[in-house]
Design an enzyme around this catalytic site. Structure first.
Site, PDB file in Angstrom:
ATOM      1  N   GLY A   1      12.873  11.206  -9.885  1.00 25.47           N
ATOM      2  CA  GLY A   1      11.576  10.789 -10.380  1.00 25.47           C
ATOM      3  C   GLY A   1      11.337  11.339 -11.769  1.00 25.47           C
ATOM      4  O   GLY A   1      11.768  12.451 -12.092  1.00 25.47           O
TER       5      GLY A   1
ATOM      6  N   ALA B   1      10.492  16.019 -14.064  1.00 29.32           N
ATOM      7  CA  ALA B   1      11.540  15.292 -13.333  1.00 29.32           C
ATOM      8  C   ALA B   1      11.879  16.029 -12.047  1.00 29.32           C
ATOM      9  O   ALA B   1      11.751  17.258 -11.964  1.00 29.32           O
ATOM     10  CB  ALA B   1      12.795  15.134 -14.197  1.00 29.32           C
ATOM     11  N   ASP B   2      12.315  15.260 -11.062  1.00 33.12           N
ATOM     12  CA  ASP B   2      12.737  15.854  -9.794  1.00 33.12           C
ATOM     13  C   ASP B   2      13.824  14.982  -9.188  1.00 33.12           C
ATOM     14  O   ASP B   2      13.786  13.753  -9.311  1.00 33.12           O
ATOM     15  CB  ASP B   2      11.562  15.975  -8.823  1.00 33.12           C
ATOM     16  CG  ASP B   2      11.920  16.819  -7.618  1.00 33.12           C
ATOM     17  OD1 ASP B   2      11.964  18.063  -7.754  1.00 33.12           O
ATOM     18  OD2 ASP B   2      12.167  16.252  -6.537  1.00 33.12           O
ATOM     19  N   THR B   3      14.786  15.627  -8.516  1.00 30.53           N
ATOM     20  CA  THR B   3      15.912  14.909  -7.919  1.00 30.53           C
ATOM     21  C   THR B   3      16.144  15.379  -6.491  1.00 30.53           C
ATOM     22  O   THR B   3      16.116  16.583  -6.218  1.00 30.53           O
ATOM     23  CB  THR B   3      17.195  15.128  -8.738  1.00 30.53           C
ATOM     24  OG1 THR B   3      16.998  14.647 -10.069  1.00 30.53           O
ATOM     25  CG2 THR B   3      18.379  14.401  -8.125  1.00 30.53           C
TER      26      THR B   3
END
Length: 219
Positions: free
Chosen positions: A133, A96-98
């Site tokens: 994501g 995950a990425d923010t």
């Protein structure tokens, strides 16, 4: 009977670790240490999808090359009794990425207190977008799926003194956009239009739907 796949979270984020535990499924934690650079001009949704997938792929490589990956000891108590993930164990790797975006500018984690102040000075009193994501990879088959979620967040107008007091707490230092919607930062979040948990760092709604594609039902 086929063994239930374990969820392998490719993240050191305490927030994501706490959120994924809410699904009530077996979880292991493996930090990816993936390169987080992207090509300039990459669209925000594509950026978070690329980075989420890259983190999951990096953990997949660790599992294939080492045969067993140790789970950090401070997480072992929270995420199960086993402290190793064996090569070939059925599992879904989750990356995950923010990022935070305002008027086309991407705001990641601040490099120092002054950088955090500059970010918050820019974001205060405005509506910005948070992109998260999520990537899932079946470590046995290599099958993958990726998704991005966009949420609008409105911050109240803040004085320089308010911003500096908040930065002094240390909370902004490992947060995209330099604020935590689930922490003290919530005191100046006026509105969240969209997926709250995506702003925290991991959309449980999106993730549960993605896991269903791998035959995993959230209790």
């Amino acid at each position: 009977m086929e063994k239930q796949p374990v969820l392998i979270l490719a993240s050191s984020s305490p927030r994501r670790q706490e959120l994924i535990r809410m699904l009530g499924l077996p979880v292991r934690i493996v930090v990816s240490h993936a390169d987080e650079t992207v090509e300039p001009g990459t669209a925000p949704d594509a950026m978070v999808e690329q980075l989420a997938l890259r983190k999951a792929e990096a953990v997949g490589r660790q599992l294939r090359t080492s045969g067993a990956v140790s789970v950090p000891s401070d997480n072992a108590a929270n995420f199960g009794t086993s402290t190793n993930i064996q090569d070939g164990e059925p599992g879904i790797i989750i990356g995950a990425d923010t990022i935070v975006v305002l008027d086309g500018t991407v705001y990641g984690k601040p490099i120092d207190a002054e950088d955090a102040f500059r970010m918050l000075k820019r974001l205060q009193g405005a509506v910005h977008q948070v992109f998260t994501g999520i990537a899932c990879i079946d470590q046995r088959t290599g099958r993958s799926t990726v998704q991005s979620i966009k949420t609008d967040v409105t911050l109240q107008a803040l004085t320089d003194e308010q911003i500096r007091r908040y930065v002094a707490t240390g909370e902004p230092m490992d947060k995209a956009g330099s604020y935590a919607v689930q922490g003290l930062g919530s005191t100046f979040v006026v509105r969240v239009d969209g997926d709250y948990y995506s702003v925290v760092g991991l959309s449980l709604h999106a993730l549960s739907g993605m896991l269903q594609q791998f035959g995993i039902a959230v209790p």
